[in-house]
Design a protein around this motif. Structure first.
Motif, PDB file in Angstrom:
ATOM      1  N   CYS A   1      40.418 -34.171 -45.443  1.00 31.36           N
ATOM      2  CA  CYS A   1      40.520 -32.836 -46.036  1.00 31.36           C
ATOM      3  C   CYS A   1      39.999 -32.973 -47.463  1.00 31.36           C
TER       4      CYS A   1
ATOM      5  N   CYS B   1      42.244 -34.147 -50.491  1.00 28.08           N
ATOM      6  CA  CYS B   1      43.330 -35.104 -50.257  1.00 28.08           C
ATOM      7  C   CYS B   1      42.904 -36.547 -50.495  1.00 28.08           C
TER       8      CYS B   1
ATOM      9  N   GLN C   1      47.870 -24.772 -45.310  1.00 29.26           N
ATOM     10  CA  GLN C   1      47.173 -24.963 -46.599  1.00 29.26           C
ATOM     11  C   GLN C   1      46.647 -23.679 -47.222  1.00 29.26           C
TER      12      GLN C   1
ATOM     13  N   ARG D   1      39.337 -28.267 -42.896  1.00 25.69           N
ATOM     14  CA  ARG D   1      40.545 -28.315 -42.068  1.00 25.69           C
ATOM     15  C   ARG D   1      40.244 -28.200 -40.575  1.00 25.69           C
TER      16      ARG D   1
ATOM     17  N   ASP E   1      52.782 -26.341 -45.318  1.00 25.54           N
ATOM     18  CA  ASP E   1      52.393 -26.690 -46.693  1.00 25.54           C
ATOM     19  C   ASP E   1      51.329 -25.690 -47.129  1.00 25.54           C
TER      20      ASP E   1
ATOM     21  N   ILE F   1      48.615 -24.713 -50.496  1.00 27.47           N
ATOM     22  CA  ILE F   1      48.037 -25.078 -51.798  1.00 27.47           C
ATOM     23  C   ILE F   1      47.550 -23.802 -52.492  1.00 27.47           C
TER      24      ILE F   1
ATOM     25  N   TYR G   1      43.027 -23.519 -55.019  1.00 28.32           N
ATOM     26  CA  TYR G   1      41.955 -24.445 -54.622  1.00 28.32           C
ATOM     27  C   TYR G   1      40.639 -23.989 -55.292  1.00 28.32           C
TER      28      TYR G   1
ATOM     29  N   TYR H   1      46.987 -26.629 -56.705  1.00 31.31           N
ATOM     30  CA  TYR H   1      45.908 -27.583 -56.452  1.00 31.31           C
ATOM     31  C   TYR H   1      45.790 -28.562 -57.619  1.00 31.31           C
TER      32      TYR H   1
END
Ligand code: 5AD
Ligand code: SF4
Length: 440
Positions: free
Chosen positions: A163, A166, A264, A276, A302, A304, A307, A335
């Motif tokens: 991803c 990550c 996400q 993803r 989860d 974020i 981004y 992020y």
């Protein structure tokens, strides 16, 4: 010269890695001490997932270094080791520059830790951040700290998904599956020591594969052999979540009715940029098929915020998705640009104030949804595995329901103990906790 103090930061997997480290160190004659003042070596098992995690750990290391070495000289200096993800992320650079840290060892290097610590105690400085191709901790009997009711077993380490944001594939390397029979044995050992709930752990448990044993088969075997133990798993990638797994969950009452399925973002454009490999439509269909088979399932996620390139429309799409799916709870983050990841080269263009604002909006919405979802548990009798005494109220015990909700209840007069499963009538619900009274 062989007292070791270990401190652990980060995720459940890191906590489990620390148990592998303890087992390796104990076998080679080291003592594990619970106060750093009594140690010759201080080992910090670290996390790199976001910048603030790294900053906190750096501060902690500075503190430990200055206190532990305040009255020492070069001959009896306490050595400091940085273990885990930060050792890989920053080790090479810090090896040259840091005067405080003597040892850097990545997540695949713990088998050599006793000799590396000994060399550092003799004055050397060491770096071992290489990855192994295959899981090599299989034969190590993971140390079990105390009579743990809730325990975890790592089944797969590392990640192949890349991803864009990550750091995990960089700091933990490619996926490595633990041997099937070693997993069964570790579960048996932990159950014998008193565990009543076991979580099978991996960055992406659904990728587990050894010969013809995939994750649903592994889960089924673990659940079948341990029918008096609650079994759960963490974490699942939506692109790999199969209906075969849902069927196994349906077949066994001791498999927790709980799925963590990180989404996400609610925007297809952002999801594509994040690499993803699913769209919001496929995510929603997956949730619908899961709920059709497991109506009481609790689903968490989860998210974020902020981004790179996330527009107000993208952010609104995330809020819309949350309102539609109505997650039971969520882990929500701003992020954080991580060096070495594909997104690091993108302009981190949502400024911090705006990121925080979006995050707060996400948190506020989730809090409302969690409270409303939990409200639907009021009036039900649910089965609770007791975890311990409440930190808030002296006369309450706390535990978890089969769908992973925290439940607090009064225990005045009851003989219920940690590790027992009791029925609780739910009277009140907040966004975080169900509160009730025991009925048996
Ligand atoms: N910034 C913010 N959150 C992140 N996560 C992973 N990397 C980052 C990052 N760079 C979050 C994701 C993931 C969870 C474990 O941490 O939501 O699912
Ligand atoms: Fe990171 Fe994605 Fe792997 Fe999860 S699946 S560890 S978010 S790269």
């Amino acid at each position: 010269m062989n007292n070791v103090y270990i401190e652990t930061f980060g995720c459940e997997m890191n906590k489990n890695d620390t148990n592998i480290i303890k087992s390796i160190m104990l076998k080679e004659g080291f003592n594990i001490v619970s106060q750093f003042e009594n140690a010759n070596a201080i080992l910090i098992n670290t996390c790199s997932i976001r910048e603030n995690a790294e900053k906190n750990i750096q501060n902690r290391i500075n503190y430990l270094y200055s206190v532990a070495n305040s009255s020492k000289n070069d001959n009896n200096k306490v050595i400091i080791g940085m273990l885990g993800c930060m050792a890989v992320q920053l080790g090479e650079k810090m090896f040259k520059s840091s005067k405080k840290i003597d040892l850097f060892v990545g997540p695949d290097g713990y088998s050599n830790l006793p000799s590396l610590v000994n060399e550092c105690l003799a004055g050397a400085k060491k770096l071992d951040i290489d990855f192994k191709k295959k899981e090599h901790y299989d034969k190590i009997e993971t140390y079990i700290d105390k009579k743990e009711i809730y325990a975890a077993v790592t089944i797969i380490r590392g990640c192949n998904n890349f991803c864009s944001y990550c750091v995990v594939p960089n700091v933990r390397g490619r996926e490595k599956c633990k041997d099937f029979n070693s997993i069964l044995k570790e579960v048996d050992d932990i159950v014998k020591k008193g565990a009543k709930s076991i979580t099978l752990l991996g960055q992406n448990v659904n990728s587990y594969q050894q010969d013809d044993i995939n994750f649903p088969k592994l889960l089924e075997e673990v659940a079948k052999r341990n029918q008096n133990v609650r079994i759960s798993f963490l974490t699942s990638h939506p692109k790999d979540f199969s209906l075969e797994l849902v069927n196994v969950m349906k077949m066994y009452n001791n498999i927790c009715n709980y799925i963590h399925l990180p989404v996400q973002s609610g925007s297809d454009r952002v999801l594509q940029d994040m690499n993803r490999k699913y769209t919001i439509n496929t995510y929603i269909s997956l949730i619908n098929s899961i709920r059709a088979e497991l109506p009481d399932v609790s689903i968490t996620t989860d998210i974020i915020a902020g981004y790179p390139g996330e527009t107000l429309e993208d952010h609104q799409a995330t809020l819309d998705l949350m309102s539609l799916v109505r997650f039971d709870s969520a882990f929500m983050f701003m992020y954080s640009a991580r060096q070495g990841t594909p997104a690091f080269n993108r302009r981190d263009d949502v400024n911090n104030v705006e990121k925080k604002r979006r995050l707060n909006e996400i948190i506020a919405l989730q809090s409302k949804i969690s409270a409303k979802n939990n409200q639907s548990e009021v009036g039900k009798i649910i089965s609770v595995l007791i975890e311990g005494k409440s930190k808030k109220y002296a006369n309450q015990l706390v535990g978890r329901s089969l769908n992973n909700k925290v439940v607090a209840f009064e225990y005045g007069g009851s003989s219920a103990r940690v590790g027992d499963v009791v029925n609780v009538f739910v009277e009140i619900a907040t966004s975080k906790t169900l509160i009730g009274r025991q009925t048996n």
